[in-house]
Write a protein that holds these residues in place. Structure first.
Motif, PDB file in Angstrom:
ATOM      1  N   GLY A  75       3.845   8.800   7.545  1.00 48.84           N
ATOM      2  CA  GLY A  75       2.833   7.754   7.634  1.00 48.84           C
ATOM      3  C   GLY A  75       3.400   6.367   7.811  1.00 48.84           C
ATOM      4  N   MET A  76       4.726   6.259   7.983  1.00 54.95           N
ATOM      5  CA  MET A  76       5.343   4.943   8.103  1.00 54.95           C
ATOM      6  C   MET A  76       5.790   4.638   9.533  1.00 54.95           C
ATOM      7  N   GLY A  77       5.233   5.335  10.475  1.00 55.19           N
ATOM      8  CA  GLY A  77       5.568   5.057  11.867  1.00 55.19           C
ATOM      9  C   GLY A  77       7.030   5.310  12.151  1.00 55.19           C
TER      10      GLY A  77
ATOM     11  N   ASP B  70       0.835  -1.199   0.000  1.00 54.21           N
ATOM     12  CA  ASP B  70       0.000   0.000   0.000  1.00 54.21           C
ATOM     13  C   ASP B  70       0.871   1.251   0.000  1.00 54.21           C
ATOM     14  N   LYS B  71       1.953   1.224   0.776  1.00 57.56           N
ATOM     15  CA  LYS B  71       2.855   2.377   0.864  1.00 57.56           C
ATOM     16  C   LYS B  71       3.588   2.595  -0.456  1.00 57.56           C
ATOM     17  N   ILE B  72       3.967   1.496  -1.114  1.00 57.55           N
ATOM     18  CA  ILE B  72       4.633   1.624  -2.417  1.00 57.55           C
ATOM     19  C   ILE B  72       3.671   2.237  -3.424  1.00 57.55           C
ATOM     20  N   PHE B  73       2.429   1.762  -3.430  1.00 53.18           N
ATOM     21  CA  PHE B  73       1.421   2.302  -4.334  1.00 53.18           C
ATOM     22  C   PHE B  73       1.170   3.779  -4.026  1.00 53.18           C
ATOM     23  N   GLU B  74       1.093   4.104  -2.738  1.00 56.80           N
ATOM     24  CA  GLU B  74       0.876   5.494  -2.332  1.00 56.80           C
ATOM     25  C   GLU B  74       2.041   6.370  -2.792  1.00 56.80           C
TER      26      GLU B  74
ATOM     27  N   MET C 293       6.802  15.698  -0.332  1.00 55.11           N
ATOM     28  CA  MET C 293       6.184  14.398  -0.586  1.00 55.11           C
ATOM     29  C   MET C 293       6.837  13.325   0.284  1.00 55.11           C
ATOM     30  N   THR C 294       8.159  13.341   0.367  1.00 52.80           N
ATOM     31  CA  THR C 294       8.887  12.348   1.156  1.00 52.80           C
ATOM     32  C   THR C 294       8.528  12.472   2.630  1.00 52.80           C
ATOM     33  N   LYS C 295       8.427  13.697   3.103  1.00 59.16           N
ATOM     34  CA  LYS C 295       8.063  13.923   4.506  1.00 59.16           C
ATOM     35  C   LYS C 295       6.675  13.352   4.784  1.00 59.16           C
TER      36      LYS C 295
END
Length: 104
Positions: A94-96, A3-7, A87-89
């Motif tokens: 969102g990745m804990g 999901d994170k890769i897709f996001e 965008m990176t921030k």
């Protein structure tokens, strides 16, 4: 994780679209050459004041064009870096705890 890769892919596409829509301008020689580009570093137009052509100094014209292009590209790079950093921030936020691994 997928999901994170897709996001990330979606956000990268959004950033590219935003950068395509942002216009930067470089000018040199007192405005006799004006270069317009987008923030994705694609030159959109080059305007040359006809008075420069009358003078016949090709080397000066070449230098002025290079200066204007480099100014536009520098502005585009600065904007691109800012947009990518934002965008990176957002993604790392969102990745804990993973964000700390990348200096967040």
């Amino acid at each position: 994780m997928f999901d994170k890769i897709f996001e990330a892919q979606q956000k990268a596409g959004e950033v590219k679209k935003r950068l395509d829509a942002i216009t930067v301008t470089g000018s040199a020689g007192g405005g006799v050459v004006v270069v317009t580009a987008n923030a994705n570093k694609q030159v959109q137009s080059v305007k040359i004041d006809p008075v420069v052509l009358k003078e016949g100094d090709i080397e000066m014209l070449e230098d002025v064009i290079l200066t204007a292009i480099n100014q536009a590209m520098e502005q585009a790079e600065n904007i691109s870096q800012s947009e990518t950093a934002a965008m990176t921030k957002d993604l790392l936020g969102g990745m804990g705890g993973l964000g700390a691994l990348f200096g967040k």
